[in-house]
Design a protein around this motif. Sequence first.
Motif, PDB file in Angstrom:
ATOM      1  N   PHE A 166       0.854  -1.179   0.000  1.00 51.95           N
ATOM      2  CA  PHE A 166       0.000   0.000   0.000  1.00 51.95           C
ATOM      3  C   PHE A 166       0.889   1.228   0.000  1.00 51.95           C
ATOM      4  CE2 PHE A 166       0.524  -1.721   4.219  1.00 51.95           C
ATOM      5  CZ  PHE A 166       0.967  -0.640   4.973  1.00 51.95           C
ATOM      6  N   ASP A 167       0.273   2.389  -0.170  1.00 53.00           N
ATOM      7  CA  ASP A 167       1.025   3.621  -0.278  1.00 53.00           C
ATOM      8  C   ASP A 167       1.812   3.856   1.005  1.00 53.00           C
ATOM      9  OD1 ASP A 167       2.004   5.970  -1.209  1.00 53.00           O
ATOM     10  OD2 ASP A 167       0.184   7.137  -0.847  1.00 53.00           O
ATOM     11  N   GLY A 168       3.105   3.667   0.925  1.00 57.20           N
ATOM     12  CA  GLY A 168       3.976   3.905   2.068  1.00 57.20           C
ATOM     13  C   GLY A 168       4.381   2.668   2.824  1.00 57.20           C
ATOM     14  N   GLY A 169       3.965   1.477   2.381  1.00 56.13           N
ATOM     15  CA  GLY A 169       4.378   0.314   3.139  1.00 56.13           C
ATOM     16  C   GLY A 169       3.838  -0.989   2.619  1.00 56.13           C
ATOM     17  N   TYR A 170       3.943  -2.016   3.455  1.00 59.76           N
ATOM     18  CA  TYR A 170       3.454  -3.349   3.099  1.00 59.76           C
ATOM     19  C   TYR A 170       3.172  -4.122   4.374  1.00 59.76           C
ATOM     20  CZ  TYR A 170       8.149  -5.071   4.273  1.00 59.76           C
ATOM     21  OH  TYR A 170       9.314  -5.373   4.930  1.00 59.76           O
ATOM     22  N   ILE A 171       2.383  -5.200   4.232  1.00 67.94           N
ATOM     23  CA  ILE A 171       2.169  -6.150   5.320  1.00 67.94           C
ATOM     24  C   ILE A 171       2.116  -7.549   4.714  1.00 67.94           C
ATOM     25  CG2 ILE A 171      -0.342  -5.816   5.231  1.00 67.94           C
ATOM     26  CD1 ILE A 171      -0.356  -6.511   8.256  1.00 67.94           C
ATOM     27  N   ASN A 172       2.891  -8.452   5.268  1.00 71.68           N
ATOM     28  CA  ASN A 172       2.943  -9.842   4.830  1.00 71.68           C
ATOM     29  C   ASN A 172       2.537 -10.732   6.000  1.00 71.68           C
ATOM     30  OD1 ASN A 172       4.002  -8.852   2.429  1.00 71.68           O
ATOM     31  ND2 ASN A 172       6.128  -9.227   3.038  1.00 71.68           N
ATOM     32  N   ILE A 173       1.659 -11.692   5.727  1.00 68.10           N
ATOM     33  CA  ILE A 173       1.154 -12.585   6.766  1.00 68.10           C
ATOM     34  C   ILE A 173       1.247 -14.021   6.273  1.00 68.10           C
ATOM     35  CG2 ILE A 173      -0.838 -13.203   8.194  1.00 68.10           C
ATOM     36  CD1 ILE A 173      -1.843 -10.358   7.856  1.00 68.10           C
ATOM     37  N   ALA A 174       1.706 -14.909   7.134  1.00 63.11           N
ATOM     38  CA  ALA A 174       1.771 -16.334   6.805  1.00 63.11           C
ATOM     39  C   ALA A 174       1.226 -17.140   7.972  1.00 63.11           C
ATOM     40  CB  ALA A 174       3.204 -16.753   6.500  1.00 63.11           C
ATOM     41  N   LEU A 175       0.350 -18.083   7.659  1.00 59.59           N
ATOM     42  CA  LEU A 175      -0.203 -19.028   8.634  1.00 59.59           C
ATOM     43  C   LEU A 175       0.259 -20.420   8.226  1.00 59.59           C
ATOM     44  CD1 LEU A 175      -2.272 -19.758  10.922  1.00 59.59           C
ATOM     45  CD2 LEU A 175      -3.992 -19.890   9.119  1.00 59.59           C
ATOM     46  N   PHE A 176       0.853 -21.190   9.160  1.00 58.56           N
ATOM     47  CA  PHE A 176       1.487 -22.445   8.755  1.00 58.56           C
ATOM     48  C   PHE A 176       1.253 -23.559   9.764  1.00 58.56           C
ATOM     49  CE2 PHE A 176       4.514 -19.801  11.036  1.00 58.56           C
ATOM     50  CZ  PHE A 176       4.985 -20.656  12.012  1.00 58.56           C
ATOM     51  N   ASP A 177       1.373 -24.764   9.244  1.00 59.16           N
ATOM     52  CA  ASP A 177       1.325 -25.991  10.047  1.00 59.16           C
ATOM     53  C   ASP A 177       2.444 -26.880   9.516  1.00 59.16           C
ATOM     54  OD1 ASP A 177       0.847 -28.457  11.217  1.00 59.16           O
ATOM     55  OD2 ASP A 177      -1.325 -28.207  11.179  1.00 59.16           O
ATOM     56  N   GLN A 178       3.481 -27.059  10.322  1.00 57.56           N
ATOM     57  CA  GLN A 178       4.684 -27.774   9.874  1.00 57.56           C
ATOM     58  C   GLN A 178       4.915 -28.999  10.763  1.00 57.56           C
ATOM     59  OE1 GLN A 178       8.180 -25.422   8.635  1.00 57.56           O
ATOM     60  NE2 GLN A 178       9.369 -26.587  10.114  1.00 57.56           N
ATOM     61  N   THR A 179       5.119 -30.147  10.128  1.00 57.10           N
ATOM     62  CA  THR A 179       5.339 -31.404  10.848  1.00 57.10           C
ATOM     63  C   THR A 179       6.684 -31.982  10.451  1.00 57.10           C
ATOM     64  OG1 THR A 179       2.971 -31.874  10.911  1.00 57.10           O
ATOM     65  CG2 THR A 179       4.456 -33.714  11.294  1.00 57.10           C
ATOM     66  N   ILE A 180       7.452 -32.403  11.452  1.00 59.36           N
ATOM     67  CA  ILE A 180       8.744 -33.031  11.213  1.00 59.36           C
ATOM     68  C   ILE A 180       8.683 -34.464  11.726  1.00 59.36           C
ATOM     69  CG2 ILE A 180      11.237 -32.918  11.580  1.00 59.36           C
ATOM     70  CD1 ILE A 180      10.917 -29.973  12.270  1.00 59.36           C
ATOM     71  N   GLU A 181       8.819 -35.412  10.836  1.00 64.69           N
ATOM     72  CA  GLU A 181       8.884 -36.816  11.222  1.00 64.69           C
ATOM     73  C   GLU A 181      10.342 -37.221  11.397  1.00 64.69           C
ATOM     74  OE1 GLU A 181       6.772 -39.282   8.528  1.00 64.69           O
ATOM     75  OE2 GLU A 181       4.877 -38.201   8.732  1.00 64.69           O
ATOM     76  N   ASP A 182      10.617 -37.955  12.477  1.00 67.17           N
ATOM     77  CA  ASP A 182      11.965 -38.432  12.793  1.00 67.17           C
ATOM     78  C   ASP A 182      12.940 -37.274  12.972  1.00 67.17           C
ATOM     79  OD1 ASP A 182      11.378 -41.184  12.808  1.00 67.17           O
ATOM     80  OD2 ASP A 182      11.453 -41.238  10.625  1.00 67.17           O
ATOM     81  N   PHE A 183      12.507 -36.248  13.706  1.00 67.10           N
ATOM     82  CA  PHE A 183      13.409 -35.132  13.998  1.00 67.10           C
ATOM     83  C   PHE A 183      14.644 -35.647  14.727  1.00 67.10           C
ATOM     84  CE2 PHE A 183      14.950 -31.761  16.842  1.00 67.10           C
ATOM     85  CZ  PHE A 183      15.225 -30.766  15.913  1.00 67.10           C
TER      86      PHE A 183
END
Length: 878
Positions: free
Chosen positions: A662-679
């Motif tokens: 937008f005029d003068g800036g920005y906004i970034n949003i992320a929603l996540f679900d991360q799974t690690i098997e055998d960490f």
Amino acid sequence: MANKHLLSSASAIMIAAIAGPALAQSGDEIIVTATKRPQTLQEVPVAVSVVDESVIEKAQINDLLDLQISVPSLRVTQLQNSSNTNFLIRGFGNGANNPGIEPSVGVFIDGVYRSRTSSAILDLPTLERVEILRGPQSTLFGKNVSAGAISITTKSPDFEWGGSAEATYGNFNQAIFKGTLTGPISETVAFRVSGSINQRDGYYTNILDGTDVNERSRWSARGQLLWEPADDLSFRLIGEYNRIDEICCGAVQVLNGPVTTRIAEPPPVGLGAIIGDDTRPFAREIALDEPVTNELEGKGLSLQADWDLGFAQVTSITAYRDQSDNTQTDADFSSAAILTNPQMRDFETFTQEIRIASVGDNRLDWLVGGFFFDETVEFQRDVIWGPEGRQFSEFLTSLAGAPGALGLIEAATFGPAAVGNTFFQEGQGVFGGYELDNRSYSFFGQFDFHLTDRLTLTGGVSYINDRKEAVSDAVSTDTFSAVDLSAIGTRLAVINLAGVDIATADPSVVQATLAAPLSLDSLGSNIVIDPATGAILTGTSTVGAVGTAIGGTTCFAGNPNLLCNPVARLGGFQFFPPQVNYPDPNNPLDDGLFQDDKVSYTARLAYDLTDSINTYFTYSTGWKAAAVNLSDDSTPPDVNGIGRAAAPEDVTLFEIGMKASFDGGYINIALFDQTIEDFQSNLFVGTGFFLLNAEEQSVRGFEIDSAYSPIEPLLLSFALTYLDPEFDSFTQATCASFIGFTPDGCQPDPVTGFTPDFFDATGLRPAGIHEISLTTSALYTHDFGNGDQGYARVEYLFESDVQALDNIPADVISRKVNVLNASLGYEMENGFSVNVWGRNLTDDEFFLSGAPSPGQAGTFFGYTNTPRTYGVTVRKRF
């Protein structure tokens, strides 16, 4: 229910952002190469943060340790030496402490993969930007990016003369000098040379001799050549050398347990040693009898070739690097001469990447390539008993309720000649030599289908093949660790039955009693037993093989009950068991060979709601190959499959994001679900490391990254990360990882007295992962009208309170962060500038990490953050 609340909260944030004022494209565009092709930060449908040259200079970011305050999802921790640095993104990462365990966060400098963190902590060279990519990146990056990647881009040579020189002076006598010079050699060849020197006194004090610890003493040099023989062809050659020679790193006493307190007692009760004050850990006073030295040397050469074919761009990056370091650690973390721990590492690495990517505006954009990696690791790690090792071990056995047990065990094992002079002698220990050859290759491709002007479907796939061959040549000369305490316990129990009180008996009496078969008529009819085995030679017993009732329990030969075998409890003092080297000719399954391959992929749908609002949904997978424990803790797999290696990590990510300008800036949003098997969990438990796999752990959360300029001179930024991690399945968590407190499932058995080896940690929250992390900054710039500018910048980092480590109680070591940085600068039109800066101005105190003290159950030490620093930097550009 928690996940539904998280989803609804994040959705509300996204809707609020979209429903805001009419948005327009910001005039300032940040170019990134997150997907290995140039795109603006707002265009690229990937969760990525960028720190550019301006922020690095104004915030006085000198190395990767300083970088984390500008990126809340990134955490960087330096541990017991300068080469032992760990990177975490979204709460997860590993690879520190052991050269056989590779990082989960990959570091790339000018496209070259740095295989170990020790080769990535050099002072940052002349930079363009640093990109932090969050989540698995295995589709486009060739190796070890299952948690994320850090991509550092430096400035290329320029065909116009230019350069800069700067000097910094700060508290702790910090002195930094940096410089770069670039220009043409001919019409087709340009060069750039850069160098830096970084010196600083330590902020820890060794109260034993008054020396400073945690100092800085490092320098680096870098040279580049850029050759452009044609408009469509270029070659960039980079050579670099860096050296570190430091006294580092200090660890303070956080809780002194009974063993450590006993060390401070005067002889003969204790060792008369000086110990750190656990009531004042942030006084940063330590007591070490051994210097903690670090000598690192790194050198590398890389060649990048770019060829423009018109319809596509071909890129080839060839690199060779050699990184070595020698470290000396006081392994007992005290002023007593108990243990010393010299280590030597060498990494010789060759990498080759080649890729071809489409250029221009196409209905189908594509990129294909391959990556090859070859590395040889040589590692020498010794842990050696010092001159006070025997005395230390004597009062350990006394505290364990078995005073004089060492002499008794020596008598039962070696005879009178060896009594009192065998176990825990100076120079005994474990001497380990290890070599690891790692060869890996991958093929990858990514395709962007522009279905409409606003809708893009992306598919990516990679095949990764990884082969490791490990060889060990380790030997333990620790005689006590080689003793079969079960057999010794049986013999001592037999002596007890014969009427000899082993708690008070002289070792010579014990040996004489063991010299001939024993007659125990009181237990039955004409019983004669063999004292070496406890077996009945003649006669019968009314209570078992050979036994009697003690405390209501029948004791017989081989009974594991601690009442019957009083020395069995000393198994915890067998720190250096006999080594089983690999390849093991007697075990074809223990051949030191680990070969794995994997196909990982990415699917992404990106849609531009408007010209300034972009949304995306990503499903991607990541992978990291098997890890090998290169140390004396390494053992063949047991019945639970736990031994010298950990299986590969598999990562699955679901992510939905929005990027709005937008005029003068920005906004970034992320929603996540991360799974690690055998960490691949690698935890220090005081006597060594446990390498094992957590079957499944996950992290859910969201991230917000924004900037806004309400008026032209003022720029505001805000970034927030929320993380909700959990062990979804961890049925084989080791109880030994919880020395000092007892989780459910690790209580001693009421009959035998022994602690279980494992417990079920499913449902627990992994330690060290902050629920909330945020950073915010404000930059005000004033134009004086004559070409000069002034600025003021403040920056704040907050991380919510969290238990620091799984094996240390939260009330002993937790971590909450409130750090405030600020700078004030003046930049002249002639290129001269002055920057007055301060970091951690409120002198916030927190622990970076910690561990149980070796051989000192109930004692914990910690690594503290850097205290307040401040100084002035003078720079001249030309």
